[in-house]
Each structure stands twice: as C-alpha cells, then as structure tokens.
Scaffold this motif. Sequence first.
Motif, PDB file in Angstrom:
ATOM      1  N   ASP A  34       0.810  -1.141   0.119  1.00  0.00           N
ATOM      2  CA  ASP A  34       0.011   0.083   0.105  1.00  0.00           C
ATOM      3  C   ASP A  34       0.904   1.273  -0.089  1.00  0.00           C
ATOM      4  O   ASP A  34       2.242   1.196   0.370  1.00  0.00           O
ATOM      5  N   LYS A  36       1.001   4.058   1.528  1.00  0.00           N
ATOM      6  CA  LYS A  36       0.875   4.731   2.808  1.00  0.00           C
ATOM      7  C   LYS A  36       2.280   5.094   3.439  1.00  0.00           C
ATOM      8  O   LYS A  36       2.972   4.302   3.652  1.00  0.00           O
ATOM      9  N   THR A  38       4.126   6.337   6.378  1.00  0.00           N
ATOM     10  CA  THR A  38       4.180   6.333   7.833  1.00  0.00           C
ATOM     11  C   THR A  38       5.324   6.797   8.195  1.00  0.00           C
ATOM     12  O   THR A  38       6.439   6.376   7.836  1.00  0.00           O
ATOM     13  N   GLU A 111      -1.033   8.369   0.537  1.00  0.00           N
ATOM     14  CA  GLU A 111      -1.740   8.582   1.601  1.00  0.00           C
ATOM     15  C   GLU A 111      -0.615   8.557   2.912  1.00  0.00           C
ATOM     16  O   GLU A 111       0.120   7.927   3.057  1.00  0.00           O
ATOM     17  N   TYR A 112      -1.063   9.638   3.710  1.00  0.00           N
ATOM     18  CA  TYR A 112      -0.061  10.055   4.793  1.00  0.00           C
ATOM     19  C   TYR A 112      -0.722   9.593   6.191  1.00  0.00           C
ATOM     20  O   TYR A 112      -1.967   9.841   6.778  1.00  0.00           O
ATOM     21  N   LEU A 113      -0.009   8.722   6.659  1.00  0.00           N
ATOM     22  CA  LEU A 113      -0.020   8.496   8.211  1.00  0.00           C
ATOM     23  C   LEU A 113       0.980   8.759   9.162  1.00  0.00           C
ATOM     24  O   LEU A 113       2.118   8.554   8.795  1.00  0.00           O
TER      25      LEU A 113
END
Length: 116
Positions: A34, A36, A38, A111-113
Amino acid sequence: MQAPTQNKWNGAVHVVKYLKDNLNQGLFYLVDNDLKLTSFYYVDWAKCTLSRKSITGFCVMLGKVLISWKSEKQSTVIRSFIEAEYKSAGITVCELKWLSYLFKDLQLNIEYLIDL
C-alpha cells in the motif's frame, strides 16, 4: 533539484553508474504494497553523559519499506524533554514535507499516516 550544481550533477552521475553496474541489487517493493507513508520519531533527552546533548531521529516508511531515516546528536543542549520532542517532531515534519514535494513531482498519490 531546482538549482543543480556541477557537484550535484557529478553525484547523480555517480549514482547512475553504480546502479548500472549493480543491476542485481536494489529495493524490493511488493506488488500489493500500500502507498501509505508512515513516520516515527524518537528522542533520548540528554542521553550523552559527557555533553548532556539529546539524540533525536526519525524513520519514514512507504508501506512496509523503509525509505528515509536519520539519527543525530543535537548540536546544542536541550533544556527539557518537551523541547527535545518538539525539535524531533519538527525535523520529521520537514522530511515529510520534502517527500510530499518529491512524490508530487513524480505524480504519485500517497496517503499520509503520521505516528507520533
């Protein structure tokens, strides 16, 4: 990237030559990874027993792959744990901001986490 110099060009050519000579090495990204982003950061307040300087660092992962990291002893003595946390978080956010610009230039939708 906006203002390249001869030094930076020489460095880029060196990296490309290295990659050309080492085609069997590289980073492995799973197909189902994914996208993402992190990040984690850490602080060891006044860890150095001689200078009482703090050690801060961060790591940034794209899915399950580590893409950026840094750990360093601070150049000045930080007076409180909260100040050390703030400094480490700030360095991490700067790295994330730089990566967001890079991904935007590469036309990647990430996407940012952020795990603090």
